[in-house]
Design an enzyme around this catalytic site. Structure first.
Site, mmCIF file in Angstrom:
data_model
loop_
_atom_site.group_PDB
_atom_site.id
_atom_site.type_symbol
_atom_site.label_atom_id
_atom_site.label_comp_id
_atom_site.label_asym_id
_atom_site.label_seq_id
_atom_site.Cartn_x
_atom_site.Cartn_y
_atom_site.Cartn_z
ATOM 1 N N ASP A 61 -11.160 -8.256 7.806
ATOM 2 C CA ASP A 61 -12.573 -8.060 7.470
ATOM 3 C C ASP A 61 -13.303 -9.396 7.372
ATOM 4 O OD1 ASP A 61 -12.522 -5.358 7.569
ATOM 5 O OD2 ASP A 61 -12.934 -5.005 5.450
ATOM 6 N N ASP A 83 -3.774 -17.926 1.199
ATOM 7 C CA ASP A 83 -4.962 -18.552 0.607
ATOM 8 C C ASP A 83 -5.534 -19.612 1.548
ATOM 9 O OD1 ASP A 83 -2.508 -19.728 0.073
ATOM 10 O OD2 ASP A 83 -3.063 -20.490 -1.897
ATOM 11 N N ASP A 116 -5.526 -6.591 5.793
ATOM 12 C CA ASP A 116 -6.712 -5.826 5.421
ATOM 13 C C ASP A 116 -7.859 -6.786 5.090
ATOM 14 O OD1 ASP A 116 -8.404 -3.846 4.578
ATOM 15 O OD2 ASP A 116 -7.259 -3.279 2.809
ATOM 16 N N LYS A 133 2.857 -15.424 1.782
ATOM 17 C CA LYS A 133 2.717 -16.115 0.495
ATOM 18 C C LYS A 133 4.144 -16.437 0.050
ATOM 19 C CE LYS A 133 0.117 -17.448 -3.010
ATOM 20 N NZ LYS A 133 -0.853 -18.569 -2.915
ATOM 21 N N TYR A 176 0.817 -1.215 0.000
ATOM 22 C CA TYR A 176 0.000 0.000 0.000
ATOM 23 C C TYR A 176 0.855 1.272 0.000
ATOM 24 C CZ TYR A 176 -4.168 -2.818 1.060
ATOM 25 O OH TYR A 176 -5.200 -3.719 1.008
#
Ligand code: NAD
Length: 361
Positions: free
Chosen positions: A252, A224, A248, A192, A141
Site C-alpha cells: 500500500d 523498517d 500488506d 525482521k 494473519y
C-alpha cells in the site's frame, strides 16, 4: 487451446470497469490469435442478493475450472449492516483460500505521464517500476493459536501466532526469483530477522533458494528500513518479496507512490499459475453507475492475466502500451485528471484503449 476465463464483476463500479476490461481482453485476444472461453459469475454483494452467499457454489464450480479469473470489486453500503461473517468481502477471502492463491503480485508502476500525481517529487518517482510479491495465505494473519483471553490476574490479553513453514517460504521465494529473472534481475527480501525467529528462518530459506537463481542479485532488508527506502529512494527496488503482514503494509505504501488508486492492478497466483486478477481499488459506491470510474486498473489487470496465466507476454505488452498511448494522448478519467487534461468517462476510456490497440497493430 482455449483459455477458460471467469469474470466476477461484483458490486459498485465493478461491473463498469470489468465491462471495459472484457472488451480489451476480447480485442487483444483476437489480435494475437488466443481462443477464450469466457463465463460470468456472481461474487460479493450481488451473489448474496441473488444466491444467498458471497461465494456461492455455482461460482466456486466455475472458479475451480478456470485458468484465470478477473474480478471487479465487492462490497458497498447496502451490505454494511450484515454480520462480518456474511459480508461481501468474505467472498473474496473465501475464493482466495479455496484456490490456494498464495502469491500476491502488486506492481507499483508510475506512468511518466502521471508523475505529478505522486505525493513524492516527480524526479524521485518518474520511471518507477517495482513489483512487490507478498505471501498471502500464511504468516500472522492465519497463524494459530490466536484470540483474546483473560489472564489469571484478571487482565485481558490479545495474542496471535506468526508462523511460516519452510515449504511456504520456499514456494514464494522461488516465484519471486523467477519473476526477478524476467525483470531487472534484482530481488530484495524483506524481513525482521534481527527480532523475529520466524523471519530468521525466512532469510535462511530465501538465501538457500538463491543458489538456484545465480542470475538474480539477492539482498535482504529489515522491514523498517524498507519502509524508509520506499519513500526516500524507491527506484532502487526491482522485485521485493516478503511475508503477509509486511507485504500488506509495504504494497500500500508503494501504491501511493504512484498517486492514483484507479491505475493499480494486482494478481494472486497459485502453484498452477491460475490467477485471480483485480484492481487494487474497491467498489467506489460514491461514483458507481455514473460512468466516472477509471477502468485502467482493471485493464492493466488483464495485461497481468495475459502475462502470468495465459502465457501471452506480447499481448500483455500490447495492452500496457495501449494504456500508455492513451495517456500520451491526454485522455484522463476524473481521478487522474490535471487541469489541462481532457476528462472522459469509463466507456470512452475503454473505447480509447481498444482504438490504441488497433492503431498499434
Ligand atoms: P474504494 O477504493 O472503493 O474508494 C476510495 C476512493 O477512491 C473513492 O473516493 C472512490 O471514488 C475512488 N476510486 C476508487 N476506485 C476508483 C476508480 N477506478 N476510478 C475513480 N475513482 C476511484 O475504497 P472504499 O471507499 O474504502 O471502499 C468502498 C467499498 O469497497 C467498501 O464496501 C469496501 O469494503 C470495498 N472494497 C473492496 C475491495 C475489493 O473488492 N478488493 C477493496 C477495497 C474496498
Amino acid at each position: 487451446m482455449s483459455h477458460k476465463i471467469v469474470l466476477l464483476p461484483g458490486d459498485g463500479i465493478g461491473p463498469e470497469v470489468v465491462a471495459q476490461a472484457e472488451r480489451v481482453l476480447r480485442h487483444v485476444a483476437q489480435q494475437h490469435g488466443l481462443t477464450l472461453d469466457i463465463a460470468e459469475a456472481d461474487l460479493g454483494g450481488i451473489a448474496i442478493d441473488r444466491q444467498g452467499a458471497a461465494y456461492p457454489a455455482s461460482t466456486q464450480a466455475l472458479a475451480r475450472e478456470a485458468d484465470a479469473i478477473l474480478l471487479g470489486a465487492v462490497g458497498g453500503p447496502k451490505w454494511d449492516t450484515l454480520p462480518a461473517a456474511e459480508r461481501p468481502e468474505r467472498g473474496l477471502l473465501a475464493i482466495r483460500a479455496d484456490l490456494d492463491l498464495f502469491a500476491n503480485l502488486r506492481p507499483a508502476l508510475l506512468y511518466p505521464q502521471l508523475a505529478d500525481a505522486s505525493s513524492l517529487k516527480a524526479e524521485l518517482v518518474a520511471g518507477l517500476d517495482i513489483l512487490i510479491v507478498r505471501e498471502l495465505t500464511g504468516g500472522i494473519y492465519f497463524g494459530e493459536p490466536r484470540g483474546i483471553r483473560t489472564r489469571e490476574d484478571g487482565e485481558r490479553e490479545g495474542f496471535n501466532t506468526y508462523i511460516y513453514r519452510e515449504s511456504e517460504i520456499e514456494r514464494i521465494a522461488r516465484l519471486a526469483f523467477t519473476l526477478a529473472e524476467k525483470r531487472g534481475g534484482r530481488l530484495t527480501s524483506v524481513d525482521k530477522a534481527n527480532v523475529l525467529e520466524v523471519t530468521q528462518l525466512w532469510r535462511e530459506v530465501v538465501s538457500r533458494v538463491a543458489a538456484d537463481y545465480t542470475n538474480v542479485d539477492l539482498s535482504h532488508m529489515y522491514v523498517d528500513n524498507a519502509a524508509m527506502q520506499l519513500v526516500r529512494a524507491p527506484k532502487q527496488f526491482d522485485v521485493m518479496v516478503t511475508g503477509n503482514i509486511f507485504g500488506d503494509i509495504l504494497s500500500d505504501t508503494a501504491a501511493m507512490l504512484t498517486g492514483s488508486i484507479g491505475m493499480l492492478p494486482s494478481a494472486s497466483l497459485n502453484a498452477d499459475a491460475c490467477g485471480l486478477y483485480e484492481p487494487v481499488h474497491g467498489s467506489a459506491p460514491d461514483i458507481a453507475g455514473q460512468d466516472k470510474a477509471n477502468p485502467l486498473a482493471t485493464i492493466l489487470s488483464v495485461a497481468m492475466m495475459l502475462r502470468y496465466s495465459l502465457n501471452a507476454p506480447e499481448a500483455a505488452t500490447a495492452v500496457e502500451q495501449a494504456v500508455s498511448a492513451v495517456l500520451d494522448s491526454g485522455l484522463r478519467t476524473g481521478d487522474i485528471a490535471g487541469t489541462a487534461d481532457k476528462v472522459v468517462g469509463t466507456v470512452a476510456m475503454g473505447d480509447a484503449v481498444v482504438a490504441a490497440l488497433d492503431a498499434a497493430a
